[in-house]
Write a protein that holds these residues in place. Structure first.
Motif, PDB file in Angstrom:
ATOM      1  N   ALA A 155       0.908  -1.181  -0.040  1.00 12.69           N
ATOM      2  CA  ALA A 155      -0.063  -0.071   0.192  1.00 12.69           C
ATOM      3  C   ALA A 155       0.955   1.119  -0.153  1.00 12.69           C
ATOM      4  N   VAL A 156       0.848   2.186  -0.963  1.00 12.18           N
ATOM      5  CA  VAL A 156       1.542   3.224  -0.982  1.00 12.18           C
ATOM      6  C   VAL A 156       0.826   4.639  -0.798  1.00 12.18           C
ATOM      7  N   VAL A 157       1.247   5.542   0.189  1.00 11.94           N
ATOM      8  CA  VAL A 157       0.893   6.898   0.438  1.00 11.94           C
ATOM      9  C   VAL A 157       1.896   7.897   0.122  1.00 11.94           C
ATOM     10  N   MET A 158       1.422   8.833  -0.964  1.00 13.39           N
ATOM     11  CA  MET A 158       2.109   9.609  -1.378  1.00 13.39           C
ATOM     12  C   MET A 158       1.816  11.075  -0.910  1.00 13.39           C
ATOM     13  N   ILE A 159       2.776  11.746  -0.265  1.00 11.77           N
ATOM     14  CA  ILE A 159       2.397  13.303   0.114  1.00 11.77           C
ATOM     15  C   ILE A 159       3.257  14.194  -0.251  1.00 11.77           C
ATOM     16  N   GLU A 160       2.584  14.881  -1.117  1.00  9.05           N
ATOM     17  CA  GLU A 160       3.656  16.033  -1.772  1.00  9.05           C
ATOM     18  C   GLU A 160       3.203  17.412  -1.735  1.00  9.05           C
ATOM     19  N   ASP A 161       4.029  18.227  -1.793  1.00  8.32           N
ATOM     20  CA  ASP A 161       3.683  19.783  -1.454  1.00  8.32           C
ATOM     21  C   ASP A 161       4.301  20.648  -2.509  1.00  8.32           C
ATOM     22  N   SER A 162       3.918  21.875  -2.388  1.00 11.09           N
ATOM     23  CA  SER A 162       4.103  22.856  -3.464  1.00 11.09           C
ATOM     24  C   SER A 162       5.239  23.938  -2.887  1.00 11.09           C
ATOM     25  N   TYR A 187       8.073  -2.182  10.294  1.00 14.62           N
ATOM     26  CA  TYR A 187       6.811  -2.967   9.999  1.00 14.62           C
ATOM     27  C   TYR A 187       6.980  -3.606   8.473  1.00 14.62           C
ATOM     28  N   GLY A 188       8.180  -3.470   7.950  1.00 14.26           N
ATOM     29  CA  GLY A 188       8.609  -4.254   6.696  1.00 14.26           C
ATOM     30  C   GLY A 188       8.398  -3.293   5.449  1.00 14.26           C
ATOM     31  N   GLY A 189       8.276  -2.037   5.749  1.00 16.11           N
ATOM     32  CA  GLY A 189       7.976  -0.947   4.601  1.00 16.11           C
ATOM     33  C   GLY A 189       9.081  -0.097   4.299  1.00 16.11           C
ATOM     34  N   LYS A 190       9.219   0.919   3.592  1.00 20.48           N
ATOM     35  CA  LYS A 190      10.098   1.530   3.135  1.00 20.48           C
ATOM     36  C   LYS A 190       9.468   3.054   2.707  1.00 20.48           C
ATOM     37  N   VAL A 191      10.460   3.929   2.910  1.00 17.57           N
ATOM     38  CA  VAL A 191      10.204   5.402   2.831  1.00 17.57           C
ATOM     39  C   VAL A 191      10.913   6.082   1.648  1.00 17.57           C
ATOM     40  N   GLU A 192      10.311   6.802   0.733  1.00 16.70           N
ATOM     41  CA  GLU A 192      11.283   7.196  -0.562  1.00 16.70           C
ATOM     42  C   GLU A 192      11.045   8.857  -0.467  1.00 16.70           C
ATOM     43  N   ARG A 202       8.085  15.273  -2.448  1.00 15.87           N
ATOM     44  CA  ARG A 202       6.991  14.088  -2.520  1.00 15.87           C
ATOM     45  C   ARG A 202       7.624  13.062  -1.538  1.00 15.87           C
ATOM     46  N   VAL A 203       7.077  12.605  -0.471  1.00 21.08           N
ATOM     47  CA  VAL A 203       7.291  11.566   0.455  1.00 21.08           C
ATOM     48  C   VAL A 203       6.242  10.359   0.274  1.00 21.08           C
ATOM     49  N   SER A 204       6.876   9.176  -0.138  1.00 19.17           N
ATOM     50  CA  SER A 204       6.257   8.023  -0.478  1.00 19.17           C
ATOM     51  C   SER A 204       6.445   6.800   0.617  1.00 19.17           C
ATOM     52  N   LEU A 205       5.376   6.587   1.151  1.00 27.38           N
ATOM     53  CA  LEU A 205       5.423   5.669   2.233  1.00 27.38           C
ATOM     54  C   LEU A 205       4.947   4.275   1.834  1.00 27.38           C
ATOM     55  N   TRP A 206       5.677   3.280   1.645  1.00 33.89           N
ATOM     56  CA  TRP A 206       5.499   1.933   1.247  1.00 33.89           C
ATOM     57  C   TRP A 206       5.271   1.054   2.423  1.00 33.89           C
ATOM     58  N   LEU A 207       4.183   0.733   2.569  1.00 30.77           N
ATOM     59  CA  LEU A 207       3.630  -0.220   3.569  1.00 30.77           C
ATOM     60  C   LEU A 207       3.102  -1.402   3.075  1.00 30.77           C
ATOM     61  N   PRO A 208       3.495  -2.617   4.094  1.00 26.11           N
ATOM     62  CA  PRO A 208       3.029  -3.998   3.597  1.00 26.11           C
ATOM     63  C   PRO A 208       1.424  -3.965   3.593  1.00 26.11           C
ATOM     64  N   GLN A 209       0.854  -4.451   2.499  1.00 21.90           N
ATOM     65  CA  GLN A 209      -0.585  -4.345   2.284  1.00 21.90           C
ATOM     66  C   GLN A 209      -1.216  -5.639   3.105  1.00 21.90           C
ATOM     67  N   VAL A 210      -2.501  -5.677   3.273  1.00 24.41           N
ATOM     68  CA  VAL A 210      -3.181  -6.882   4.032  1.00 24.41           C
ATOM     69  C   VAL A 210      -4.315  -7.098   2.975  1.00 24.41           C
ATOM     70  N   TRP A 211      -4.195  -8.293   2.319  1.00 22.43           N
ATOM     71  CA  TRP A 211      -5.387  -8.099   1.086  1.00 22.43           C
ATOM     72  C   TRP A 211      -6.522  -9.111   1.660  1.00 22.43           C
ATOM     73  N   VAL A 212      -7.786  -8.209   1.292  1.00 19.40           N
ATOM     74  CA  VAL A 212      -9.128  -8.695   1.695  1.00 19.40           C
ATOM     75  C   VAL A 212      -9.631  -9.546   0.594  1.00 19.40           C
ATOM     76  N   ILE A 213     -10.172 -10.746   0.654  1.00 18.82           N
ATOM     77  CA  ILE A 213     -10.854 -11.635  -0.406  1.00 18.82           C
ATOM     78  C   ILE A 213     -11.746 -10.754  -1.158  1.00 18.82           C
ATOM     79  N   GLY A 214     -11.558 -10.920  -2.448  1.00 20.55           N
ATOM     80  CA  GLY A 214     -12.715  -9.959  -3.348  1.00 20.55           C
ATOM     81  C   GLY A 214     -12.166  -8.758  -3.527  1.00 20.55           C
ATOM     82  N   SER A 215     -10.996  -8.245  -2.966  1.00 23.53           N
ATOM     83  CA  SER A 215     -10.602  -6.744  -3.421  1.00 23.53           C
ATOM     84  C   SER A 215      -9.927  -6.647  -4.483  1.00 23.53           C
TER      85      SER A 215
END
Length: 215
Positions: A155-162, A187-192, A202-215
């Motif tokens: 799961a990726v959360v990208m936060i960027e500013d001007s 938690y097994g992720g990374k930051v770029e 731009r700060v990108s947070l890479w987070l280990p995703q939990v998969w839900v059946i049907g998603s």
């Protein structure tokens, strides 16, 4: 030996501070709840009191989380401690940020829930920290954009500013990224970090995703 003693001293100090903070935070929450129960409140005042109560609840969760972590043998929380709905946590942090920052703050996310293998309290702390940096850099009339997406098993959360970009942010405005990276990595992720489309960071947070059946 001296490093271990210093680390133990630091942990003890953190534990004592958290214990000291519990009572005033509870008092703030109770005071806000009592004010909310009062008659004749304006809608704007009521919303602000709700936000105060919500922030007190979140702070209490952070304090309790720190106290639980201190009681663990190695002081490290595992990803199995729970999963976080990324969009829900991001939207809570953004709502709190909008109370004090007048700039343009937007969020885009997929229609289906994105879950990550991280404690929600820790994730909220991380998102709030990065948002604080972004809004400080962008300034009161700037732009901050948050994007949530999936990328393979992450799961990726990208936060960027001007803002002005790397090397041009005033001293004291780019704080906490080391703590952010530390929490994400454990938690097994990374930051770029890089340059965003709005010209700032731009700060990108890479987070280990939990998969839900049907998603």
């Amino acid at each position: 030996m001296f490093t271990d003693l210093y680390r133990t001293y630091e942990q003890q100090q953190l534990n004592e501070i958290c214990h000291d903070l519990r009572e005033p935070v509870a008092t703030i929450r109770e005071t806000a709840a009592a004010a909310l129960a009062g008659p004749g409140l304006e809608a704007r005042v009521y919303r602000r009191l709700e936000q105060i109560a919500g922030q007190a609840d979140w702070l209490a969760s952070v304090i309790n989380d720190c106290l639980r972590t201190e009681c663990r043998h190695d002081g490290v929380k595992e990803a199995s401690d729970g999963a976080a709905n990324v969009a829900c946590v991001v939207n809570e942090a953004v709502a709190a940020c909008r109370l004090t920052w007048p700039g343009d703050l937007s969020v885009t996310s997929p229609p289906r829930p994105v879950l990550c293998a991280m404690d929600p309290v820790i994730l909220r702390r991380i998102i709030s920290n990065v948002l604080s940096n972004a809004t400080r850099a962008a300034g009161p009339s700037g732009v901050v954009a948050v994007e949530i997406r999936r990328d393979r098993c992450m799961a990726v959360v990208m936060i960027e500013d001007s803002g002005p970009g790397f090397g041009k942010i005033p001293q004291g405005h780019g704080i906490g990224l080391a703590e952010v990276a530390s929490n994400v990595i454990r938690y097994g992720g990374k930051v770029e970090c890089g340059r965003g489309a709005h010209g700032g960071v731009r700060v990108s947070l890479w987070l280990p995703q939990v998969w839900v059946i049907g998603s």
